[in-house]
Scaffold this motif. Structure first.
Motif, PDB file in Angstrom:
ATOM      1  N   ALA A 562       0.799  -0.614  -0.133  1.00  0.00           N
ATOM      2  CA  ALA A 562      -0.211   0.113  -0.302  1.00  0.00           C
ATOM      3  C   ALA A 562       0.903   1.309   0.119  1.00  0.00           C
ATOM      4  CB  ALA A 562      -0.487   0.044   1.634  1.00  0.00           C
ATOM      5  N   TYR A 563       0.340   2.481  -0.404  1.00  0.00           N
ATOM      6  CA  TYR A 563       1.349   3.654  -0.640  1.00  0.00           C
ATOM      7  C   TYR A 563       0.187   4.970   0.778  1.00  0.00           C
ATOM      8  CZ  TYR A 563       4.021   1.563  -4.223  1.00  0.00           C
ATOM      9  OH  TYR A 563       4.736   0.991  -4.990  1.00  0.00           O
ATOM     10  N   GLU A 564       1.076   5.448   1.107  1.00  0.00           N
ATOM     11  CA  GLU A 564       0.589   6.974   1.161  1.00  0.00           C
ATOM     12  C   GLU A 564       1.214   7.781   1.206  1.00  0.00           C
ATOM     13  OE1 GLU A 564      -0.068   5.801   5.293  1.00  0.00           O
ATOM     14  OE2 GLU A 564       1.566   6.011   5.379  1.00  0.00           O
ATOM     15  N   ILE A 565       1.111   8.954   1.218  1.00  0.00           N
ATOM     16  CA  ILE A 565       1.471  10.301   1.346  1.00  0.00           C
ATOM     17  C   ILE A 565       1.873  10.694   2.867  1.00  0.00           C
ATOM     18  CG2 ILE A 565       1.280  12.793   0.449  1.00  0.00           C
ATOM     19  CD1 ILE A 565      -0.487  11.788  -1.454  1.00  0.00           C
ATOM     20  N   ILE A 566       3.376  10.924   2.620  1.00  0.00           N
ATOM     21  CA  ILE A 566       3.402  11.919   4.260  1.00  0.00           C
ATOM     22  C   ILE A 566       3.166  13.264   3.936  1.00  0.00           C
ATOM     23  CG2 ILE A 566       5.614  11.988   5.772  1.00  0.00           C
ATOM     24  CD1 ILE A 566       7.214   9.698   4.026  1.00  0.00           C
ATOM     25  N   PRO A 567       1.782  13.027   4.962  1.00  0.00           N
ATOM     26  CA  PRO A 567       2.102  14.767   4.907  1.00  0.00           C
ATOM     27  C   PRO A 567       2.690  16.035   4.440  1.00  0.00           C
ATOM     28  CG  PRO A 567       0.099  13.647   5.604  1.00  0.00           C
ATOM     29  CD  PRO A 567       1.277  13.019   5.847  1.00  0.00           C
ATOM     30  N   ALA A 592      -1.231  19.347   0.705  1.00  0.00           N
ATOM     31  CA  ALA A 592      -1.174  17.534   0.873  1.00  0.00           C
ATOM     32  C   ALA A 592      -2.027  17.047   0.277  1.00  0.00           C
ATOM     33  CB  ALA A 592      -1.104  17.273   2.415  1.00  0.00           C
ATOM     34  N   HIS A 593      -1.509  16.085  -0.444  1.00  0.00           N
ATOM     35  CA  HIS A 593      -2.358  15.151  -1.184  1.00  0.00           C
ATOM     36  C   HIS A 593      -2.909  14.056  -0.791  1.00  0.00           C
ATOM     37  CE1 HIS A 593      -1.932  17.982  -4.224  1.00  0.00           C
ATOM     38  NE2 HIS A 593      -2.553  17.391  -5.147  1.00  0.00           N
ATOM     39  N   THR A 594      -3.903  13.491  -0.776  1.00  0.00           N
ATOM     40  CA  THR A 594      -4.193  11.985  -0.260  1.00  0.00           C
ATOM     41  C   THR A 594      -4.161  10.937  -0.899  1.00  0.00           C
ATOM     42  OG1 THR A 594      -5.814  13.604   1.444  1.00  0.00           O
ATOM     43  CG2 THR A 594      -5.492  11.167   1.565  1.00  0.00           C
ATOM     44  N   ILE A 595      -3.880   9.316  -0.930  1.00  0.00           N
ATOM     45  CA  ILE A 595      -4.119   8.498  -1.513  1.00  0.00           C
ATOM     46  C   ILE A 595      -5.184   7.313  -0.702  1.00  0.00           C
ATOM     47  CG2 ILE A 595      -3.499   6.153  -2.749  1.00  0.00           C
ATOM     48  CD1 ILE A 595      -0.460   7.535  -1.952  1.00  0.00           C
ATOM     49  N   HIS A 596      -5.845   7.763  -1.942  1.00  0.00           N
ATOM     50  CA  HIS A 596      -7.531   6.706  -1.441  1.00  0.00           C
ATOM     51  C   HIS A 596      -7.743   4.933  -1.368  1.00  0.00           C
ATOM     52  CE1 HIS A 596      -9.696  10.548  -0.720  1.00  0.00           C
ATOM     53  NE2 HIS A 596      -9.006  10.741  -2.005  1.00  0.00           N
ATOM     54  N   GLN A 597      -7.196   4.833  -0.192  1.00  0.00           N
ATOM     55  CA  GLN A 597      -6.779   3.312  -0.429  1.00  0.00           C
ATOM     56  C   GLN A 597      -7.658   2.438  -1.175  1.00  0.00           C
ATOM     57  OE1 GLN A 597      -3.839   2.484   0.171  1.00  0.00           O
ATOM     58  NE2 GLN A 597      -2.870   3.748   1.160  1.00  0.00           N
ATOM     59  N   GLY A 598      -8.732   2.507  -0.903  1.00  0.00           N
ATOM     60  CA  GLY A 598      -9.921   2.011  -1.843  1.00  0.00           C
ATOM     61  C   GLY A 598      -9.960   1.849  -3.373  1.00  0.00           C
ATOM     62  N   CYS A 606       3.188   7.085  -8.372  1.00  0.00           N
ATOM     63  CA  CYS A 606       2.813   8.438  -7.639  1.00  0.00           C
ATOM     64  C   CYS A 606       4.262   8.828  -7.188  1.00  0.00           C
ATOM     65  CB  CYS A 606       1.705   8.067  -6.715  1.00  0.00           C
ATOM     66  SG  CYS A 606       1.780   6.994  -5.493  1.00  0.00           S
ATOM     67  N   TYR A 607       4.707   7.533  -7.146  1.00  0.00           N
ATOM     68  CA  TYR A 607       5.742   6.646  -5.833  1.00  0.00           C
ATOM     69  C   TYR A 607       7.042   7.085  -6.900  1.00  0.00           C
ATOM     70  CZ  TYR A 607      10.065   5.059  -3.046  1.00  0.00           C
ATOM     71  OH  TYR A 607      11.180   4.447  -2.558  1.00  0.00           O
ATOM     72  N   THR A 608       7.277   7.147  -7.750  1.00  0.00           N
ATOM     73  CA  THR A 608       7.879   7.297  -8.678  1.00  0.00           C
ATOM     74  C   THR A 608       8.060   8.713  -8.795  1.00  0.00           C
ATOM     75  OG1 THR A 608       7.407   5.243  -9.756  1.00  0.00           O
ATOM     76  CG2 THR A 608       8.733   6.686 -11.228  1.00  0.00           C
ATOM     77  N   ALA A 609       6.976   8.985  -9.213  1.00  0.00           N
ATOM     78  CA  ALA A 609       6.402  10.987  -9.823  1.00  0.00           C
ATOM     79  C   ALA A 609       6.976  11.684  -8.743  1.00  0.00           C
ATOM     80  CB  ALA A 609       5.418  10.831 -10.546  1.00  0.00           C
ATOM     81  N   CYS A 610       6.618  11.733  -6.960  1.00  0.00           N
ATOM     82  CA  CYS A 610       7.211  12.440  -6.860  1.00  0.00           C
ATOM     83  C   CYS A 610       7.918  12.695  -6.619  1.00  0.00           C
ATOM     84  CB  CYS A 610       6.982  12.214  -5.098  1.00  0.00           C
ATOM     85  SG  CYS A 610       6.911  13.063  -3.642  1.00  0.00           S
ATOM     86  N   THR A 612       9.556  15.212  -4.387  1.00  0.00           N
ATOM     87  CA  THR A 612      10.305  15.295  -2.749  1.00  0.00           C
ATOM     88  C   THR A 612       9.678  13.615  -1.769  1.00  0.00           C
ATOM     89  OG1 THR A 612       8.296  16.307  -1.931  1.00  0.00           O
ATOM     90  CG2 THR A 612       9.274  18.353  -2.507  1.00  0.00           C
ATOM     91  N   ASP A 613       9.947  12.549  -2.179  1.00  0.00           N
ATOM     92  CA  ASP A 613       9.854  11.890  -1.450  1.00  0.00           C
ATOM     93  C   ASP A 613       9.248  11.965  -0.609  1.00  0.00           C
ATOM     94  OD1 ASP A 613      11.793  10.840  -2.668  1.00  0.00           O
ATOM     95  OD2 ASP A 613      12.946  11.284  -1.874  1.00  0.00           O
ATOM     96  N   ALA A 614       7.092  12.073  -1.245  1.00  0.00           N
ATOM     97  CA  ALA A 614       6.795  12.038   0.345  1.00  0.00           C
ATOM     98  C   ALA A 614       6.161  11.314   0.440  1.00  0.00           C
ATOM     99  CB  ALA A 614       5.677  13.806   0.054  1.00  0.00           C
ATOM    100  N   ILE A 615       6.086  10.008  -0.994  1.00  0.00           N
ATOM    101  CA  ILE A 615       5.254   8.797  -0.541  1.00  0.00           C
ATOM    102  C   ILE A 615       5.846   7.313  -0.195  1.00  0.00           C
ATOM    103  CG2 ILE A 615       3.952   7.616  -2.409  1.00  0.00           C
ATOM    104  CD1 ILE A 615       3.311  10.263  -4.275  1.00  0.00           C
TER     105      ILE A 615
END
Lengths: 634, 255
Positions: A562-567, A592-598, A606-610, A612-615
């Motif tokens: 799972a992925y999440e954004i560190i606000p 700050a953005h949010t990933i909807h797990q569902g 997103c991880y590759t695109a970020c 600022t390493d915020a994901i």
């Protein structure tokens, strides 16, 4: 005009060289498959048209050549200007007038088209100064990128058939074999059998009719060195075959080339016609009385047809399946006649060995692995492409000095050599020299020269699964252990990556792998467990994580991640929002953005695109645990 | 005559024999699925694997399929070394996963101590063990109406394009050689059906029984000097006629 004596050959070479030297400037446009895909044919056309329109061919002796693969595919289309040696990268047709105006007319360098050394951030003019090229030694690929593969005269000017002439005019067949023996040449298809020993066995074998075969059924994922040799320097292959035929006493040869290599088929066919016209193939070669001709046999795309016995059956017109044999092909091979089968690269080495001598070749490499070896360097490495280096070069030198290091400067994780029959080597093996024995000891193999570099964003369980999924379709299915074993291994791996791994899976994998190694009919089945066993050997903890914690440490297996954004680290740049293919990310710009797990499919875009390493990624099981924890609290 | 050692016992082998024959003549049982006396050995089922070595090999041994390895003089053969037994068990375990309901496979597995497969049983159980006997016998007869199609896990025996095979002569050799009897066919006095193709029968001009298909008669007509009239009568009537002939001859001799 047919060449019918040593004097005529020497004079043909002299006139070819003179014609080449008479040109003031050669524009070499790479028309290897990689550059063609990037539009190099249009660049070559633009050069030809512009040179014609300006009348430059007549006035300054300008000559445009479509060459084979220069190797630096990452930066294509590539254009090299000779004799200055300036390399322009990523050249488009619209750059052509500028190159003619500035570089050709005035000797000015166009900086924007130069390769920029990422380490020094400085542009490099000469292609020989680029680390990718500087660190290479080319033998099998000696003329690729230098010659027009559709022009025999150009090849003759670059030394083609000099080895054949030396063999036919100055050596007996035994002396040719002795020369190859001194060189220490071993099979470049990967198994590393001593070439001279194979030739001698075929020479000694009883029988009037003998064959020499060229294995151009390169099928390993990520490997394309044989393709580039056949496309870029077909005469090197023909020359090697003719020398081999002379040495073993064969008069017929086949090149088995996969039909997925259309350019190789075209160039080889053309080269054969040209060689026949000049008396370099066919009856009475170079007037020596030696007869030898080659036919092209086009494969239908079965990986297993690269296996010796399957390849021969395929040429015979039968189903391309291996057959169990307890006799050597050098005694009974194609049509039950003594047969020498060598890889494209092996044949391409032979001409150079005969031209420069066995000791010259043996001076390169390690004690048991002599000469140079071609590799297709691919994967998560900055400079992907085609390379050739002395045996014994370390993996670190290949990946970091020639390859320029890992893409995006991520950490190195593993390098896969030898294709589906090879294995994955970890960082602890980076300093081991590349030779047949060392790679085998480490649980991999030389194979056909594919080298796939992997970074930390690679799941080794998933890598093994990938090779199994390749093999399960490419196994011919004749023998039980390979056919059923691969099917069952893939089922186990499908479970592992989906979080359905069970205790005892590793033991089941190992038992099955041993059964396949010992029980399978051909080398495909015997070596099929290698990717599995090498990842188990070096990355066992990843298996444990998949089975015990239901976690993929690399964050690749989607069912486990799972992925999440560190606000606090998110600057709201919206890059992840744009990258997400599943509309699973929301957020206003600059917030700050949010990933909807569902909705998240855990693809990692997103991880590759970020920027600022915020994901971050984490085991998916934590989501369920958190959900049930919350449920319990409420 | 070659002399070999099989599981510690000295045995003799005829010139040209393969190991499997010698091993079985020595009274050692070895399971096989793809071996058949009428056909060339094939080496596909991998059940007849054995270890072979020689005194001069310094303890090094190699695993070979005994059906295709020549019974050379001085070979030392083991059918029961640990790795041979273990590998054979893996192969049988895999076959049982492929054919969980097939009595022959169940029996072979049970003989080797496997009651249940350790792997994923085939969700679509089949009786076909892919021994290749059917396609090989069809090739051997010279018809080649069926073949294996697809590679790897998708391999199966089928007529071209999964259509009624134009070359099939309805001889049923494939069905009869099949060790698990998994090739379906129907046969009556008037018709035979196999591989989705129906054949009309040729009746014996003497007894009226249907004994071969018209396609079979046509296929053999003229081959190896067989005249078309050969198929006017069935084998049984031919035998009866011959017996009558013999009895006439012997009656004449006794007179």
């Amino acid at each position: 005009m047919r060449i019918e004596s040593k004097a005529q050959f020497d004079s043909a070479v002299r006139s070819a060289k003179k014609a080449a030297a008479g040109r003031k400037l050669d524009i070499l446009v790479c028309c290897g498959t990689g550059c063609l895909a990037n539009g190099s044919a249009k660049v070559a056309e633009a050069f030809a048209a512009e040179v014609e329109a300006r009348g430059l061919a007549a006035s300054v002796g300008l000559f445009t050549k479509k060459t084979g693969c220069h190797g630096f595919c990452e930066r294509g289309p590539l254009v090299v200007l000779k004799p200055s040696g300036v390399l322009y990268t990523k050249v488009k047709p619209e750059h052509v007038p500028e190159i003619l105006d500035k570089t050709v007319a005035k000797g000015e360098i166009i900086t924007k088209l130069l390769y920029k050394n990422p380490a020094t951030k400085k542009p490099v003019e000469q292609y020989t100064e680029i680390p990718f090229y500087k660190n290479q030694t080319r033998v099998a690929m000696r003329n690729i990128g230098q010659v027009d593969p559709t022009d025999l005269e150009d090849s003759l000017a670059h030394g083609a058939y000099a080895g054949l002439a030396r063999a036919l005019f100055h050596k007996t067949p035994e002396e040719v074999i002795a020369e190859v023996e001194v060189s220490g040449l071993r099979g470049r298809g990967g198994a590393g059998f001593i070439t001279a020993r194979k030739w001698r066995a075929a020479r000694k074998a009883a029988g009037e009719r003998k064959f020499v075969l060229c294995n151009g059924d390169e099928g390993d994922p990520g490997a394309f060195k044989d393709r580039s040799i056949m496309e870029g320097d077909p005469h090197a292959v023909l020359e090697g075959l003719a020398i081999g035929a002379y040495a073993v006493g064969a008069h017929e040869g086949f090149i088995y080339v996969r039909d997925e290599y259309p350019l190789a088929v075209v160039h080889l066919t053309l080269a054969m016609e040209q060689a026949r016209q000049r008396g370099l193939l066919g009856k009475n070669i170079l007037g020596t009385g030696f007869d030898f001709d080659v036919k092209l046999s086009r494969g239908g795309g079965a990986f297993v047809c690269g296996e010796s016995s399957a390849l021969m059956r395929s040429i015979e017109g039968k189903t391309g399946e291996p057959r169990q044999k307890y006799t050597h092909a050098t005694d009974r091979g194609l049509f039950e006649c003594p047969t020498v089968l060598n890889n494209v690269e092996t044949w391409a080495d032979v001409g150079a060995i005969l031209e420069h001598g066995g000791p010259w070749f043996a001076a390169m490499g390690t004690e048991k692995s002599k000469g140079t070896k071609a590799f297709s360097l691919v994967g998560k490495v900055k400079n992907t492409g085609l390379i050739e280096l002395p045996m014994g070069t370390t993996l670190r030198h290949i990946i970091y000095d020639i390859g320029g290091g890992i893409l995006d400067d991520r950490p190195f994780k593993a390098v896969q050599t030898g294709g589906p029959s090879g294995g994955c080597l970890p960082e602890s093996h980076l300093d081991s020299p590349v030779d047949y024995e060392k790679l085998t000891e480490a649980g991999s193999m030389m194979g056909s020269g594919g080298m796939i570099v992997m970074d930390d964003r690679t799941c080794m369980v998933d890598v093994a699964r990938y090779f199994l999924s390749f093999l399960v379709e490419e196994s011919c299915g004749k023998c039980t252990p390979c056919r059923e074993g691969l099917k069952q291994l893939l089922i186990i791996y499908d479970d592992l990556v989906a979080g359905r791994g069970k205790a005892g899976d590793v033991a089941r994998i190992e038992r099955l792998a041993a059964g396949m190694q010992l029980g399978s009919l051909c080398e495909l089945g015997k070596s099929a467990p290698n990717p599995v066993l090498s990842t188990l050997r070096y990355f066992r903890e990843e298996y444990q994580a998949h089975i015990e914690q239901k976690a993929c440490p690399a964050g690749i297996c989607r069912d486990l991640t799972a992925y999440e954004i560190i606000p606090e680290d998110c600057n709201g740049c919206h890059a992840c929002f744009r990258a997400c293919p599943a509309d699973a990310i929301t957020g206003e710009p600059k917030k700050a953005h949010t990933i909807h797990q569902g909705r998240c499919i855990a693809c990692g875009a997103c991880y590759t695109a970020c920027p600022t390493d915020a994901i971050r990624f984490f085991p998916k099981v934590a989501l369920a645990a958190a959900a049930s924890g919350q449920g319990g609290a409420s | 005559m070659n002399t070999l050692i099989v599981n510690g016992r000295h045995v003799k082998a005829r010139e040209g024999a393969m190991l499997l024959e010698v091993i079985r003549e020595a009274g050692v049982s070895l399971p096989t699925l793809c071996d058949h006396a009428a056909l060339e050995p094939w080496g596909g089922c991998r059940l007849c694997l054995v270890d072979v070595t020689r005194n001069e090999w310094d303890g090094w041994a190699k695993m070979v399929v005994s059906c295709m390895f020549p019974a050379e003089d001085g070979l030392i053969v083991r059918t029961d070394s640990q790795r041979v037994v273990e590998t054979r068990k893996v192969v049988l375990d895999l076959l049982l996963a492929r054919c969980p309901d097939t009595p022959l496979v169940q029996k072979l597995a049970r003989d080797h101590g496997i009651e249940q497969t350790s792997y994923q049983p085939n969700p679509e159980p089949t009786d076909c063990v892919l021994c290749g006997l059917c396609t090989r016998v069809c090739d051997h007869i010279g018809v080649s109406a069926i073949a294996t199609v697809n590679r790897g896990a998708g391999r199966e025996v089928a007529p071209p394009f999964h259509e009624a095979p134009p070359d099939c002569i309805g001889c049923l050799a494939c069905a009869e050689i099949c060790p698990t009897s998994c090739i379906p066919f129907t046969a009556s006095d008037s018709k035979r059906t196999i591989w989705g193709k129906t054949f009309e029968m040729v009746r014996c001009t003497l007894c009226g029984r249907a004994f071969i298909t018209k396609e079979q008669a046509a296929f053999y007509d003229g081959r190896n000097g067989v005249p078309a009239s050969y198929f006017d009568t069935c084998d049984e009537c031919k035998r009866k006629a011959q017996a009558k002939q013999f009895s006439r001859l012997s009656a004449g001799a006794g007179r």
